[in-house]
Design an enzyme around this catalytic site. Structure first.
Site, PDB file in Angstrom:
ATOM      1  N   TYR A 132       0.868  -1.187   0.000  1.00 20.28           N
ATOM      2  CA  TYR A 132       0.000   0.000   0.000  1.00 20.28           C
ATOM      3  C   TYR A 132       0.894   1.222   0.000  1.00 20.28           C
ATOM      4  O   TYR A 132       1.653   1.450   0.942  1.00 20.28           O
ATOM      5  CB  TYR A 132      -0.880  -0.053   1.250  1.00 20.28           C
ATOM      6  CG  TYR A 132      -1.951   1.003   1.381  1.00 20.28           C
ATOM      7  CD1 TYR A 132      -3.284   0.712   1.110  1.00 20.28           C
ATOM      8  CD2 TYR A 132      -1.644   2.293   1.832  1.00 20.28           C
ATOM      9  CE1 TYR A 132      -4.282   1.683   1.275  1.00 20.28           C
ATOM     10  CE2 TYR A 132      -2.637   3.258   1.996  1.00 20.28           C
ATOM     11  CZ  TYR A 132      -3.947   2.936   1.714  1.00 20.28           C
ATOM     12  OH  TYR A 132      -4.932   3.886   1.883  1.00 20.28           O
ATOM     13  N   TYR A 178      -9.748   9.491 -22.471  1.00 25.88           N
ATOM     14  CA  TYR A 178     -10.157   9.344 -21.080  1.00 25.88           C
ATOM     15  C   TYR A 178     -11.635   9.736 -21.014  1.00 25.88           C
ATOM     16  O   TYR A 178     -12.003  10.856 -21.348  1.00 25.88           O
ATOM     17  CB  TYR A 178      -9.304  10.279 -20.229  1.00 25.88           C
ATOM     18  CG  TYR A 178      -9.368  10.115 -18.734  1.00 25.88           C
ATOM     19  CD1 TYR A 178      -8.268   9.638 -18.028  1.00 25.88           C
ATOM     20  CD2 TYR A 178     -10.489  10.495 -18.011  1.00 25.88           C
ATOM     21  CE1 TYR A 178      -8.294   9.532 -16.648  1.00 25.88           C
ATOM     22  CE2 TYR A 178     -10.524  10.387 -16.621  1.00 25.88           C
ATOM     23  CZ  TYR A 178      -9.423   9.900 -15.956  1.00 25.88           C
ATOM     24  OH  TYR A 178      -9.444   9.799 -14.586  1.00 25.88           O
ATOM     25  N   GLY A 194       2.594  -4.984  -6.991  1.00 27.36           N
ATOM     26  CA  GLY A 194       2.790  -5.596  -5.686  1.00 27.36           C
ATOM     27  C   GLY A 194       2.566  -7.085  -5.634  1.00 27.36           C
ATOM     28  O   GLY A 194       2.587  -7.664  -4.545  1.00 27.36           O
ATOM     29  N   THR A 195       2.387  -7.729  -6.771  1.00 24.19           N
ATOM     30  CA  THR A 195       2.127  -9.168  -6.748  1.00 24.19           C
ATOM     31  C   THR A 195       3.384 -10.014  -6.926  1.00 24.19           C
ATOM     32  O   THR A 195       3.354 -11.221  -6.676  1.00 24.19           O
ATOM     33  CB  THR A 195       1.087  -9.546  -7.824  1.00 24.19           C
ATOM     34  OG1 THR A 195       0.569 -10.843  -7.558  1.00 24.19           O
ATOM     35  CG2 THR A 195       1.689  -9.508  -9.219  1.00 24.19           C
ATOM     36  N   LEU A 196       4.510  -9.382  -7.322  1.00 26.70           N
ATOM     37  CA  LEU A 196       5.774 -10.109  -7.473  1.00 26.70           C
ATOM     38  C   LEU A 196       6.803  -9.705  -6.424  1.00 26.70           C
ATOM     39  O   LEU A 196       7.759 -10.446  -6.186  1.00 26.70           O
ATOM     40  CB  LEU A 196       6.367  -9.866  -8.872  1.00 26.70           C
ATOM     41  CG  LEU A 196       5.538 -10.317 -10.067  1.00 26.70           C
ATOM     42  CD1 LEU A 196       6.264  -9.987 -11.367  1.00 26.70           C
ATOM     43  CD2 LEU A 196       5.244 -11.818  -9.988  1.00 26.70           C
ATOM     44  N   SER A 231      -4.303   5.480  -3.461  1.00 25.17           N
ATOM     45  CA  SER A 231      -5.085   6.222  -4.451  1.00 25.17           C
ATOM     46  C   SER A 231      -5.547   5.359  -5.622  1.00 25.17           C
ATOM     47  O   SER A 231      -6.074   5.883  -6.608  1.00 25.17           O
ATOM     48  CB  SER A 231      -4.284   7.420  -4.972  1.00 25.17           C
ATOM     49  OG  SER A 231      -3.102   6.989  -5.633  1.00 25.17           O
ATOM     50  N   SER A 232      -5.380   4.045  -5.544  1.00 28.22           N
ATOM     51  CA  SER A 232      -5.801   3.152  -6.624  1.00 28.22           C
ATOM     52  C   SER A 232      -7.283   3.326  -6.945  1.00 28.22           C
ATOM     53  O   SER A 232      -8.124   3.398  -6.047  1.00 28.22           O
ATOM     54  CB  SER A 232      -5.555   1.689  -6.225  1.00 28.22           C
ATOM     55  OG  SER A 232      -6.148   0.807  -7.167  1.00 28.22           O
ATOM     56  N   VAL A 279       7.945  -6.183  -3.419  1.00 28.42           N
ATOM     57  CA  VAL A 279       7.702  -4.861  -2.846  1.00 28.42           C
ATOM     58  C   VAL A 279       8.854  -3.951  -3.257  1.00 28.42           C
ATOM     59  O   VAL A 279      10.005  -4.177  -2.876  1.00 28.42           O
ATOM     60  CB  VAL A 279       7.602  -4.923  -1.314  1.00 28.42           C
ATOM     61  CG1 VAL A 279       7.385  -3.532  -0.730  1.00 28.42           C
ATOM     62  CG2 VAL A 279       6.486  -5.871  -0.886  1.00 28.42           C
TER      63      VAL A 279
END
Length: 549
Positions: free
Chosen positions: A134, A454, A267-269, A138-139, A271
């Site tokens: 984290y 956008y 963040g899945t592989l 702001s995701s 930090v």
């Protein structure tokens, strides 16, 4: 006036963050302004949803306790858990307003060193506790919300304690920076050296360097250096399998890039704890102009010519008539093109003049008072741009959908994509609510071969149906993007909300390689489960038994 970057100073360098919505707590619109804003949208609720206090929340009991060796790093305080439950997507804000905190983490860890990051990962791997890195939360794609339901507990690892600029190489114009530093603090620490990273996403005040890297964030540069990727010399990443640090060089052809494996890995592989970042001298010369167009197609042609001119404007934002009116930049059905140029060592008026002349060639009408220092329309756009997330939250309180999504495609497909998205999203809203939606479009970044449109969707929903309608809009958007060969995201990242589109877009051989990398780097499958890959892709682990202490 610097129309491209946030203010160089802040009245409060540490504003109290809103636990439920965007940004600073004291910047949220009061009830009276929410009501007035809602009155502008037919079908909106008559009164705003109340904002719950922390004491009003019914958080689920924590399932795990911090081990004694890590107790000084971890907290199960309600304000910590509530503030780390969600990111800042519309559906996150609405669920928080309805006091739905079921995905709350059991603990929040705040490491202040790389050693402490490693200690948390080691414990979590052994204890079958998921760890969700984290930055500043702001995701807008579900990137920090645990949804897997497969682990014995969840820890949100808040990295803002790793917030130092460790080393500055003035000769090479680079710096070694810890990943948890927030945007304003980073710029403040570079300013005395006459340097800047010059990366200003809309979330600049409330996001971190590590978050930008992990999500391949887009900054304010509309051309050339559009993504944070372009500014990276090397990365240092802690994984359960060990520390990965790439060689710091200006460029390399030595095989696949080790940095690219972790840029965008969310963040899945591993930090991200540090990075050497390319800097630049602070710009002293800035100029801006706004050009109006009667037709959006003519404006698209003008922007394509500009993107292929080699003039590389720092800002090149094209607003369709609805977006221009919403930002109070233009009315009367006109589109607006906001242009900006900057340089550290030479005046830029001549380059701005060339850009404006290119726009004139396609029927553009420049606003008065361009040149060094900016123009009024561009300043108005900037103010609206930075204020928009707070208005989104106010609309959410009035049960009005205010959703945005972004993409990128080549120029030859762009007009069809914009038209198809407008029709499909309008039809989706009519089916879900019976109401008409406002569907606006702007271009945020442009390239010689394409652009990043956008979209903004605004429509009233029945109170209580907001999340369901948002889900319908998101599904329709992902389907349109996939059908027309556009990317599911240009700079918002994949998270969990964009997974269906990412799975469709990703080549299967690459998916196999990514799963293999995950299994090697995170063999216990604890890191941000469900982002990029299914949690089931991790090796099986035993379930049951008492919660780890």
């Amino acid at each position: 006036m610097d129309l491209l970057s946030p203010s160089s100073s802040f009245a409060d360098p540490h504003p109290r963050r809103s636990w439920w919505g965007w940004g600073a707590e004291d910047e949220a619109l009061p009830d009276s302004e929410c009501t007035a804003l809602g009155a502008l949208v037919p079908g909106a609720a008559e009164t705003p949803l109340p904002v719950p206090g922390i004491a009003d929340l019914d958080l689920p009991a924590s399932r795990v306790a911090a081990p004694s060796a890590l107790g000084h790093l971890m907290s199960d305080a309600p304000e910590e858990r509530a503030g780390h439950t969600y990111g800042k997507a519309y559906r996150d804000v609405v669920r928080a307003l309805y006091r739905d905190l079921r995905p709350a983490p059991d603990l929040v860890a705040r490491p202040r060193s790389e050693r402490e990051v490693t200690d948390v990962l080691d414990w979590a791997s052994d204890a079958d506790v998921a760890v969700v890195p984290y930055g500043a939360g702001s995701s807008v794609v579900g990137g920090v919300e645990y949804r897997a339901g497969l682990h014995r507990g969840v820890v949100s690892m808040d990295l803002t304690g790793l917030d130092r600029v460790l080393e500055i190489d003035r000769v090479s114009r680079a710096a070694r920076i810890q990943a948890g530093v927030l945007g304003p603090a980073l710029e403040d620490r570079l300013r005395p050296h006459g340097l800047t990273l010059r990366h200003f996403p809309q979330s600049f005040e409330f996001s971190t360097l590590g978050g930008w890297l992990a999500t391949r964030a887009g900054g304010h540069y509309a051309t050339l250096h559009t993504h944070i990727d372009d500014l990276v010399e090397s990365l240092r990443v802690v994984t359960p399998a060990g520390v990965n640090e790439s060689l710091r060089v200006p460029g390399s052809g030595a095989g696949p890039s080790p940095d690219r494996l972790f840029l965008g890995s969310e963040g899945t592989l591993g930090v991200i704890t540090e990075a050497w970042m390319r800097l630049q001298d602070r710009p002293r010369h800035k100029a801006s102009a706004t050009v109006f167009f009667e037709g959006f197609d003519a404006a698209l042609s003008a922007v394509r010519a500009i993107s292929q001119s080699g003039l590389h404007p720092a800002n090149c934002r094209l607003l369709d008539p609805g977006e221009a009116a919403l930002a109070q930049v233009a009315d009367g059905g006109r589109s607006a093109l906001v242009l900006g140029v900057e340089a550290a060592d030479r005046p830029v008026d001549g380059r701005l003049t060339e850009l404006v002349e290119l726009a004139r060639d396609h029927g553009g009408l420049p606003a008065p008072t361009g040149g060094e220092g900016g123009d009024a329309a561009a300043g108005t756009w900037r103010s609206a741009f930075l204020r928009m997330p707070y208005l989104r939250d106010a609309l959410a309180r009035m049960s009005v959908i205010s959703e945005t999504f972004e993409t990128a495609c080549t120029w030859d497909r762009l007009p069809l994509l914009v038209d198809t998205a407008r029709r499909a999203l309008g039809a989706t809203v009519r089916k879900a609510t019976g109401a008409e939606a406002m569907v606006n479009c702007r271009l945020t970044h442009v390239y010689p071969d394409g652009a990043a449109p956008y979209f903004t969707v605004i429509a009233a929903a029945r109170r209580g149906s907001e999340v369901a309608v948002w889900d319908d809009i998101k599904a329709a958007a992902i389907e349109v993007l996939g059908d027309l060969g556009a990317t599911v995201t240009h700079h918002h990242a994949v998270g969990r909300d964009h997974r269906p589109g990412y799975d469709r877009q990703r080549p299967e051989p690459f998916a196999l390689a990514l799963r293999a990398a995950k299994q090697v780097l995170d063999p216990a499958g604890i890191l941000n489960p469900g982002v990029l890959l299914d949690p089931a892709d991790r090796p099986g682990t035993a379930r049951g038994g008492s919660a780890p202490g």
